[in-house]
Design a protein around this motif. Structure first.
Motif, short mmCIF file in Angstrom:
data_model
loop_
_atom_site.label_atom_id
_atom_site.label_comp_id
_atom_site.label_asym_id
_atom_site.label_seq_id
_atom_site.Cartn_x
_atom_site.Cartn_y
_atom_site.Cartn_z
N THR A 146 -4.68 3.55 3.71
CA THR A 146 -3.55 3.17 4.55
C THR A 146 -2.63 4.35 4.83
O THR A 146 -2.07 4.46 5.92
CB THR A 146 -2.76 2.04 3.87
N ARG B 75 0.80 -1.23 0.00
CA ARG B 75 0.00 0.00 0.00
C ARG B 75 0.83 1.28 0.00
O ARG B 75 0.29 2.36 -0.21
CB ARG B 75 -0.90 0.03 1.25
N ASP C 209 -7.11 1.96 -1.76
CA ASP C 209 -6.52 1.30 -0.59
C ASP C 209 -5.29 2.04 -0.10
O ASP C 209 -5.03 2.12 1.10
CB ASP C 209 -6.15 -0.15 -0.94
#
Length: 364
Positions: free
Chosen positions: A262, A240, A258
């Protein structure tokens, strides 16, 4: 009805060929410029075979050219409509009962389709190719191809981890930020008090921590100590992480949601990532806006004159729009405006103004 269907297909092909022609010309120019730059670097840093330089250039080419699609749609649409007008085909279509909206419908479909393919397919391809080019460049030249630069090198990245917060900076990055070069980190304990400073030649990201090696650790009241490795906790993960100190062009459209989640969880600012994601989401509509903008200056008959003035006006208007969109993007990145507004407002404004001008030209 068959006439309209055949004419729509014909117009759509005109748009497609013209857009690809402009995009191809820009691609060739960028390839030549980048290849010449690599030749200069090969002469400066060491001899590299020409075929390997060409391969690096090809790998970097998609990332450099994908941002040119809206410009190619604008210029290609102007060219396609001018060709139709010069051959009096527009006049024949209008005489056959086609309105300006029916004439533009195939171009809008082409622009929308190209924008969607660019965001969902071409962008991931460009991101992967860009990442591969960094590896090939590093092996060929023995150095990183994308130093963070003077501005970014002075940027400090704050992150959080299980052991507390830390702030670090680096001189270079590769593999989407998973490997940093010449790293300096200031480490704090869970209570927010300064603990130690760590200087390392390289920092490599693993699941839950950075591995810094070799590391020079300096603590208050103690002599600096050298270690072969040093572990720095972080909530970032190899799958990530993004180069928060550099560019986001190596991040795929499908990876961005994503990564944004993160990155924010790790205590980092994700404004540039959000801007990039919104830009990719808005690209199909941006291409549609370019078709409408091109139509405002390209539907006039050649017999009425003033075509050159209209085309110049359209090009100036296009460059003015891109400048306005870039300023708006920078405002959004700086946090002075909502990210969605910084990206979508210029696009929607361009469509609104263009449609208003077309309505005035069509209906008076």
């Amino acid at each position: 009805m068959p006439f309209v269907s055949t004419a729509s297909f014909y117009i759509g092909m005109r748009f497609l060929v013209a857009i690809f022609g402009v995009f191809g010309l820009c691609t060739v120019l960028i390839f030549m410029i980048d290849f010449v730059e690599l030749l200069r670097q090969a002469g400066k840093y060491g001899s590299v075979p020409g075929y390997k330089l060409a391969w690096i250039t090809l790998l970097r080419l998609p990332a450099y050219t994908e941002i040119l699609l809206p410009f190619a749609v604008l210029v290609g649409s102007i060219s396609a409509l001018l060709m139709l007008a010069r051959k009096s085909e527009l006049a024949v279509m209008r005489a056959g009962g086609m309105s300006v909206w029916q004439i533009l419908r195939p171009g809008v479909v082409v622009g929308l389709g190209l924008g969607m393919l660019s965001s969902m397919a071409f962008n991931p391809l460009a991101a992967h190719a860009r990442d591969q080019s960094e590896k090939v460049y590093s092996k060929a030249f023995g150095r990183e191809s994308s130093p963070l630069g003077k501005g970014a090198a002075g940027t400090w990245l704050r992150q959080d981890g299980t052991d507390g917060q830390s702030v670090l900076t680096a001189s270079s990055a590769k593999e989407k930020g998973a490997v940093l070069g010449t790293v300096t980190a200031f480490v704090y304990d869970k209570n927010g008090r300064f603990s130690e400073r760590v200087d390392a030649s390289e920092a490599r990201l693993y699941d839950g921590f950075w591995l810094l090696s070799p590391a020079l650790v300096s603590r208050m009241g103690r002599e600096p100590e050298k270690f072969n490795s040093y572990l720095l906790s972080t909530y970032l993960t190899p799958e990530r992480v993004v180069d928060a100190l550099g560019s986001v062009i190596s991040v795929s459209f499908w990876e961005l949601p994503d990564i944004i989640y993160t990155t924010e969880r790790a205590g980092l600012s994700a404004s540039r990532l959000r801007i990039q994601y919104e830009l990719l989401l808005s690209r199909p509509l941006l291409c549609v806006a370019m078709v409408f903008l091109a139509a405002t200056v390209s539907l006039r008959s050649f017999r009425s004159g003033g075509i050159q003035t209209m085309v110049v006006t359209g090009m100036v208007g296009g460059f003015g729009f891109f400048l306005f969109a870039e300023i708006s993007r920078q405002i959004g990145t700086a946090g002075l405006a909502p990210v969605w507004a910084a990206v979508w407002v210029p696009v929607l404004l361009a469509i609104l103004v263009s449609v208003t001008v077309l309505l005035h030209q069509e209906d008076g």
